[in-house]
Design a protein around this motif. Structure first.
Motif, mmCIF file in Angstrom:
data_model
loop_
_atom_site.group_PDB
_atom_site.id
_atom_site.type_symbol
_atom_site.label_atom_id
_atom_site.label_comp_id
_atom_site.label_asym_id
_atom_site.label_seq_id
_atom_site.Cartn_x
_atom_site.Cartn_y
_atom_site.Cartn_z
ATOM 1 N N GLY A 37 -34.881 11.236 -14.884
ATOM 2 C CA GLY A 37 -34.156 12.046 -13.921
ATOM 3 C C GLY A 37 -33.990 11.281 -12.616
ATOM 4 O O GLY A 37 -34.361 10.102 -12.509
ATOM 5 N N VAL A 38 -33.447 11.949 -11.630
ATOM 6 C CA VAL A 38 -33.205 11.407 -10.275
ATOM 7 C C VAL A 38 -32.606 10.004 -10.298
ATOM 8 O O VAL A 38 -32.924 9.169 -9.444
ATOM 9 N N MET A 39 -31.722 9.770 -11.239
ATOM 10 C CA MET A 39 -31.144 8.420 -11.368
ATOM 11 C C MET A 39 -30.337 8.037 -10.134
ATOM 12 O O MET A 39 -30.426 6.917 -9.623
ATOM 13 N N GLY A 40 -29.533 9.000 -9.633
ATOM 14 C CA GLY A 40 -28.639 8.674 -8.509
ATOM 15 C C GLY A 40 -29.418 8.299 -7.268
ATOM 16 O O GLY A 40 -29.154 7.269 -6.629
ATOM 17 N N SER A 41 -30.446 9.083 -6.952
ATOM 18 C CA SER A 41 -31.201 8.791 -5.717
ATOM 19 C C SER A 41 -32.122 7.585 -5.912
ATOM 20 O O SER A 41 -32.387 6.832 -4.975
ATOM 21 N N MET A 42 -32.588 7.374 -7.155
ATOM 22 C CA MET A 42 -33.404 6.176 -7.414
ATOM 23 C C MET A 42 -32.564 4.924 -7.184
ATOM 24 O O MET A 42 -32.981 3.988 -6.481
ATOM 25 N N ALA A 43 -31.348 4.938 -7.698
ATOM 26 C CA ALA A 43 -30.466 3.762 -7.537
ATOM 27 C C ALA A 43 -30.118 3.574 -6.070
ATOM 28 O O ALA A 43 -30.192 2.466 -5.537
ATOM 29 N N PHE A 44 -29.833 4.682 -5.388
ATOM 30 C CA PHE A 44 -29.427 4.627 -3.969
ATOM 31 C C PHE A 44 -30.540 4.026 -3.113
ATOM 32 O O PHE A 44 -30.291 3.347 -2.118
ATOM 33 N N THR A 45 -31.790 4.240 -3.519
ATOM 34 C CA THR A 45 -32.917 3.771 -2.691
ATOM 35 C C THR A 45 -33.535 2.495 -3.246
ATOM 36 O O THR A 45 -34.684 2.181 -2.979
ATOM 37 N N GLY A 46 -32.734 1.774 -4.069
ATOM 38 C CA GLY A 46 -33.123 0.417 -4.410
ATOM 39 C C GLY A 46 -33.821 0.185 -5.732
ATOM 40 O O GLY A 46 -34.289 -0.922 -5.998
ATOM 41 N N ALA A 47 -33.887 1.213 -6.608
ATOM 42 C CA ALA A 47 -34.552 0.988 -7.911
ATOM 43 C C ALA A 47 -33.764 -0.047 -8.713
ATOM 44 O O ALA A 47 -32.540 -0.154 -8.598
ATOM 45 N N ASP A 48 -34.464 -0.795 -9.556
ATOM 46 C CA ASP A 48 -33.802 -1.761 -10.438
ATOM 47 C C ASP A 48 -33.184 -0.983 -11.598
ATOM 48 O O ASP A 48 -33.894 -0.372 -12.395
ATOM 49 N N ILE A 49 -31.880 -0.940 -11.671
ATOM 50 C CA ILE A 49 -31.214 -0.107 -12.691
ATOM 51 C C ILE A 49 -30.689 -0.943 -13.855
ATOM 52 O O ILE A 49 -29.986 -0.428 -14.722
ATOM 53 N N SER A 50 -31.074 -2.228 -13.902
ATOM 54 C CA SER A 50 -30.491 -3.105 -14.942
ATOM 55 C C SER A 50 -30.819 -2.598 -16.354
ATOM 56 O O SER A 50 -30.013 -2.701 -17.268
#
Ligand code: HGY
Ligand code: MN
Ligand code: MN
Length: 419
Positions: free
Chosen positions: A137-150
């Motif tokens: 979950g929380v994919m959008g906010s994780m990506a927005f705050t710098g999570a590695d989404i590769s």
């Protein structure tokens, strides 16, 4: 004559009804799962409302949706207010939508009053907060705050849809929203949300001032046995993963929550392969959602889960493998932002109390990059992730009023110190 920005309660309630009709279910809930046709329809409706008011609309590479109202000082990073529009498969009409639509209502109230703020304010609808179609979950906010989404490129949804294609189609479905990179500096973040628990209603308190969010972990347990004939295979010859899975679930449900009132353990999904009525399963897979406010207890719960699954699999001559698909450590919100929400509730003479959130929220990730806060309102019987989720109209409006008050305080407070 300066008008004071005011929440238009009727307009907000009308919006909640309009969005509840998108993905509505016969039982009165919503099914608007992330990046679905219904999710795209809700995004489109919000974007069209925003463009109609002359606000600017953006989306980023994760399809997070942003609605901007410019402030006096374009150099100041914007204040973000919002939540999410995606829902559970049998979700309620307020989880996420209340916070997103109240944030939009606050922006309209500022516009109606022609109020000026120093910093720009952006309403945000985060992508895939729920994680039920595409984990985590929380994919959008994780990506927005710098999570590695590769690693997310290979994610396949619970319905077999590839995540990357669904995100692309969602972005393409809203060409009016200008595309911008994922992530940017922000001045702060406030999220209004239903409590999704019973305490505010029980204590007849209008506003929850959220001080922290507890930790969450999602694990998938897969127990491999040996498929066999239901009629000819005697007990001594069985390696039945279903027996092992049921024994493991029973043991965990009997020990974790009954011995620790702060612990939460939920098995939300179970599947057997091949799933034939007259074949002993080859594999049984089930999901486990673990929560606790204290990290060391979360560690102990995960260790117990691993121990019990291994033991019960061994007892059936099966093998258990466990994968961790989501690990969201809990976090506390900034004292300054907590005080701002309390002051807003005081100014509006609303009964309020500090509390920890049992549910995770996008605010948890925003808190890692900027001062963040959450405002809770009561929901009937504390029910959520349930089609009969309900919020009293007066409570919804009170929540929106606190959100607007806090937004004006934060935006204008910069105004005072800087002008
Ligand atoms: O699962 C949660 O805590 C959130 O409501 N999605
Ligand atoms: Mn939510
Ligand atoms: Mn939810």
């Amino acid at each position: 004559m300066t008008l004071v920005p005011k929440i238009d309660g009727e307009r907000l309630l009308g919006r909640l009804d309009a969005f509840a009709r998108i993905g509505s279910t016969p039982a009165g809930g919503v099914n608007r799962q992330a990046f679905s046709v219904e999710d795209r329809a809700a995004r489109r409706l919000l974007a069209e409302l925003a463009l109609g008011r002359g606000f600017q609309v953006f989306q980023d590479g994760m399809a997070n949706l942003f609605i901007r109202r410019w402030g006096l000082d374009a150099a100041q990073p914007p204040l973000l207010i919002g939540s999410h529009l995606d829902s559970q498969p049998t979700g309620g009409r307020f989880d996420g939508a209340l916070g997103t639509l109240s944030a939009f209502e606050a922006l309209e109230a500022l516009e109606d009053a022609r109020a000026q703020t120093l910093m720009s304010i952006e309403v945000v609808a985060w992508s895939n907060e729920e994680g039920s179609r595409f984990a985590p979950g929380v994919m959008g906010s994780m990506a927005f705050t710098g999570a590695d989404i590769s690693a997310w490129n290979s994610i396949i949804g619970s319905d077999g849809a590839p995540l990357s294609e669904e995100i692309e189609a969602t972005i393409a479905a809203l060409p009016e929203a200008k595309l911008r990179p994922i992530g940017m500096p922000i001045s702060g973040y406030i999220e209004l949300h239903i409590e999704q628990g019973p305490s505010l209603e029980k204590e007849r308190t209008s506003i929850g001032v959220v001080t922290a969010v507890q930790g969450t972990r999602w694990l998938e347990v897969s127990i491999q046995g040996s498929a066999g004939h239901a009629g000819t295979t005697g007990l001594a010859y069985r390696r039945d993963p279903m027996v092992a899975a049921v024994a493991a679930m029973h043991s965990l449900q009997a020990t974790i929550m009954p011995h620790d009132t702060s612990a939460r353990l939920t098995v939300g999904r179970i599947a057997a392969k091949p799933g034939s009525i007259n074949a002993i399963p080859q594999t049984v897979t089930f999901t486990v959602d673990l929560r606790h406010p204290r990290p060391e207890r979360l560690d102990a719960m995960e260790a117990e889960l691993r121990r019990v699954c291994a033991a019960e699999a061994k007892a059936q001559n099966c093998m258990a493998t466990i994968s961790l698909s989501f690990d969201m450590p809990g976090a506390a919100f900034s004292p300054e932002m907590i005080e701002t929400i309390e002051e807003a509730a005081r100014r509006l003479d609303l009964r309020h109390k500090q509390m920890i959130s049992g549910a995770f929220h996008d605010a948890l990730f925003l808190a890692r990059v900027a001062p963040a806060a959450m405002i809770f309102v009561p929901c009937r019987d504390g029910l959520s992730h349930n089609e009969s989720e309900f919020v009293e109209p007066a409570d919804a409006i009170c929540g929106a009023r606190v959100l607007l008050e806090a937004t004006v305080m934060l935006a204008r407070s910069r105004l005072k110190t800087n002008l």
